[in-house]
Design an enzyme around this catalytic site. Structure first.
Site, PDB file in Angstrom:
ATOM      1  N   SER A 198     -36.072  14.260 -29.019  1.00 33.00           N
ATOM      2  CA  SER A 198     -36.827  14.903 -29.716  1.00 33.00           C
ATOM      3  C   SER A 198     -38.144  14.303 -29.523  1.00 33.00           C
ATOM      4  O   SER A 198     -38.250  13.120 -29.170  1.00 33.00           O
ATOM      5  CB  SER A 198     -36.534  15.233 -31.149  1.00 33.00           C
ATOM      6  OG  SER A 198     -37.583  15.451 -31.899  1.00 33.00           O
TER       7      SER A 198
ATOM      8  N   TYR B 230     -33.395  11.527 -39.210  1.00 32.05           N
ATOM      9  CA  TYR B 230     -33.715  12.214 -37.825  1.00 32.05           C
ATOM     10  C   TYR B 230     -34.701  11.187 -36.955  1.00 32.05           C
ATOM     11  O   TYR B 230     -34.418  11.141 -35.660  1.00 32.05           O
ATOM     12  CB  TYR B 230     -34.507  13.473 -38.050  1.00 32.05           C
ATOM     13  CG  TYR B 230     -34.651  14.401 -36.980  1.00 32.05           C
ATOM     14  CD1 TYR B 230     -33.343  15.157 -36.539  1.00 32.05           C
ATOM     15  CD2 TYR B 230     -35.639  14.528 -36.186  1.00 32.05           C
ATOM     16  CE1 TYR B 230     -33.277  16.247 -35.386  1.00 32.05           C
ATOM     17  CE2 TYR B 230     -35.765  15.440 -34.958  1.00 32.05           C
ATOM     18  CZ  TYR B 230     -34.630  16.239 -34.763  1.00 32.05           C
ATOM     19  OH  TYR B 230     -34.476  17.261 -33.526  1.00 32.05           O
TER      20      TYR B 230
HETATM   21  N1  LIG Z   1     -35.502  22.997 -32.408  1.00 35.52           N
HETATM   22  C1  LIG Z   1     -36.459  22.234 -32.509  1.00 35.52           C
HETATM   23  O1  LIG Z   1     -37.847  22.404 -32.723  1.00 35.52           O
HETATM   24  C2  LIG Z   1     -35.978  20.755 -31.744  1.00 35.52           C
HETATM   25  C3  LIG Z   1     -37.082  19.918 -31.605  1.00 35.52           C
HETATM   26  C4  LIG Z   1     -36.598  18.849 -30.952  1.00 35.52           C
HETATM   27  C5  LIG Z   1     -35.273  18.588 -30.840  1.00 35.52           C
HETATM   28  N2  LIG Z   1     -34.326  19.367 -30.893  1.00 35.52           N
HETATM   29  C6  LIG Z   1     -32.997  18.906 -30.432  1.00 35.52           C
HETATM   30  O2  LIG Z   1     -32.278  19.968 -29.773  1.00 35.52           O
HETATM   31  C7  LIG Z   1     -30.918  20.159 -30.016  1.00 35.52           C
HETATM   32  C8  LIG Z   1     -30.365  21.370 -30.122  1.00 35.52           C
HETATM   33  O3  LIG Z   1     -31.074  21.994 -31.507  1.00 35.52           O
HETATM   34  P1  LIG Z   1     -31.451  23.325 -31.604  1.00 35.52           P
HETATM   35  O4  LIG Z   1     -32.859  23.306 -31.994  1.00 35.52           O
HETATM   36  O5  LIG Z   1     -31.172  24.139 -30.337  1.00 35.52           O
HETATM   37  O6  LIG Z   1     -30.721  23.742 -32.866  1.00 35.52           O
HETATM   38  P2  LIG Z   1     -29.466  25.033 -33.189  1.00 35.52           P
HETATM   39  O7  LIG Z   1     -29.167  24.602 -34.493  1.00 35.52           O
HETATM   40  O8  LIG Z   1     -29.713  26.127 -32.648  1.00 35.52           O
HETATM   41  O9  LIG Z   1     -28.463  24.205 -32.254  1.00 35.52           O
HETATM   42  C9  LIG Z   1     -27.466  23.044 -32.548  1.00 35.52           C
HETATM   43  C10 LIG Z   1     -26.161  23.495 -32.238  1.00 35.52           C
HETATM   44  O10 LIG Z   1     -25.508  22.113 -32.503  1.00 35.52           O
HETATM   45  C11 LIG Z   1     -24.236  22.294 -32.885  1.00 35.52           C
HETATM   46  N3  LIG Z   1     -23.487  21.167 -33.529  1.00 35.52           N
HETATM   47  C12 LIG Z   1     -24.037  20.448 -34.617  1.00 35.52           C
HETATM   48  N4  LIG Z   1     -23.221  19.407 -34.960  1.00 35.52           N
HETATM   49  C13 LIG Z   1     -22.501  19.550 -34.100  1.00 35.52           C
HETATM   50  C14 LIG Z   1     -21.342  18.715 -33.688  1.00 35.52           C
HETATM   51  N5  LIG Z   1     -20.739  17.650 -34.628  1.00 35.52           N
HETATM   52  N6  LIG Z   1     -20.369  18.978 -32.589  1.00 35.52           N
HETATM   53  C15 LIG Z   1     -20.753  19.778 -31.776  1.00 35.52           C
HETATM   54  N7  LIG Z   1     -21.731  20.721 -32.190  1.00 35.52           N
HETATM   55  C16 LIG Z   1     -22.570  20.509 -33.166  1.00 35.52           C
HETATM   56  C17 LIG Z   1     -24.665  23.416 -33.936  1.00 35.52           C
HETATM   57  O11 LIG Z   1     -23.467  24.396 -34.351  1.00 35.52           O
HETATM   58  C18 LIG Z   1     -25.629  24.165 -33.122  1.00 35.52           C
HETATM   59  O12 LIG Z   1     -24.954  25.279 -32.616  1.00 35.52           O
HETATM   60  C19 LIG Z   1     -30.617  18.925 -31.291  1.00 35.52           C
HETATM   61  O13 LIG Z   1     -30.174  17.647 -30.868  1.00 35.52           O
HETATM   62  C20 LIG Z   1     -32.067  18.929 -31.802  1.00 35.52           C
HETATM   63  O14 LIG Z   1     -32.240  17.812 -32.461  1.00 35.52           O
HETATM   64  C21 LIG Z   1     -34.517  20.752 -31.452  1.00 35.52           C
END
Ligand SMILES: NC(=O)c1ccc[n+]([C@@H]2O[C@H](COP(=O)([O-])OP(=O)(O)OC[C@H]3O[C@@H](n4cnc5c(N)ncnc54)[C@H](O)[C@@H]3O)[C@@H](O)[C@H]2O)c1
Length: 272
Positions: A141, A154
């Site tokens: 991130s 986080y």
């Molecule tokens: N959305 C943002 O603004 C953003 C920004 C920077 C980084 N990220 C990172 O992107 C990645 C994906 O997140 P996203 O934004 O697509 O959110 P999201 O909520 O759509 O997806 C996250 C997914 O991870 C799964 N998950 C959670 N814990 C888990 C576990 N223990 N085992 C297996 N699966 C698990 C959830 O069920 C979900 O489907 C994450 O690592 C998040 O930190 C997101």
């Protein structure tokens, strides 16, 4: 790395950024194991892929906080498709807002956002060095380069994820192992909105910080950028260019950057 005909695992692939990456991988000819804590979400993504590219995706419900479940998804991908070429350590949890996050909050964030990456690499990298090729893609991130207003768990775990990806690249880059590290700011997903819905002013500020700091991208836009970086084998993937500017500002005058972050946080909390 060209992903056509390759075998990939995407964790947290049941939606959001991971779901979009799984879609794009299959569109470019890869075989994909979609893993998610939510088995129905993983199955829905795999079904969508198989409608467009029959036989290209399988789904597994798996908790990446558990080493044995990581082992299981790797074995399943190997059995169905062959040796794993690319691993997208993408599953993530938003974390708890403040200093009152307890040990369980820290353990969850450390397990999913960091240890899951370490445990997958421990299983895959020895096989990859033997084969002379393999690709580890970390979803960290912008919070892993800058910070996360409103969530210590986080901010800390995403820094650790970046550090582990860097270390992998330094240590194994000359042995054929490729590593990329995705550091986006706002992407329109459930996770991004989770602080807003937490009822905690710091949690609300966490989402606001991300939403108001720059453009909020769609997961599909981010997936295109990720696949392009994988094709070029670039380490740092920054879908938001402003993150590089902020990262440079942080490095060039840390105290000024901290003062700016405190001012930004105050303004967000005033409106929370
Ligand atoms: N959305 C943002 O603004 C953003 C920004 C920077 C980084 N990220 C990172 O992107 C990645 C994906 O997140 P996203 O934004 O697509 O959110 P999201 O909520 O759509 O997806 C996250 C997914 O991870 C799964 N998950 C959670 N814990 C888990 C576990 N223990 N085992 C297996 N699966 C698990 C959830 O069920 C979900 O489907 C994450 O690592 C998040 O930190 C997101």
């Amino acid at each position: 790395m060209k992903v056509a005909q390759k075998v990939a695992i995407v964790t947290g692939g049941g939606g959001g950024i991971g779901g979009a990456i799984a879609d794009r991988l299959a569109d470019q000819g890869a075989k994909v194991l979609v893993a998610d804590l939510d088995p129905n979400a993983a199955a829905a993504v795999a079904d969508g892929i198989n409608e467009r590219h029959p036989g290209s995706a399988i789904a597994e419900g798996a908790d990446v906080a558990d080493t044995e479940q990581i082992r299981r998804i790797i074995e399943r991908a190997e059995t169905e498709f062959g040796p794993v070429d690319l691993y997208f350590a993408n599953a993530g949890v938003a974390g708890a807002p403040g200093l009152d996050a307890d040990d369980a909050d820290w353990d969850l964030a450390l397990d999913v956002n960091v240890r899951a990456h370490i445990r997958a690499a421990q299983q895959l990298v020895p096989k990859w060095t033997e084969r002379g090729e393999g690709y580890f893609v970390t979803t960290a991130s912008a919070a892993g380069l800058l910070t996360q207003i409103g969530s210590a768990t986080y901010a800390v775990t995403k820094h650790a994820a970046v550090a582990f990806a860097e270390w992998l690249s330094v240590t194994y880059g000359d042995k054929g192992i490729r590593v990329s590290c995705l550091c986006p700011m706002g992407v329109e997903t459930k996770l991004m909105r989770s602080g807003e819905n937490s009822g905690d002013p710091l949690g609300v500020a966490a989402t606001r910080a991300v939403v108001s700091a720059g453009e909020v991208l769609q997961p599909a836009q981010v997936a295109d950028i990720v696949l392009d970086a994988v094709d070029r084998e670039a380490f740092l993937i920054l879908p938001h260019e402003s993150v590089l500017t902020m990262y440079r500002q942080k490095g060039s005058d840390y105290d000024r950057w901290l003062r700016g972050m405190r001012r930004y946080q105050s303004s967000l909390l005033e409106h929370a």
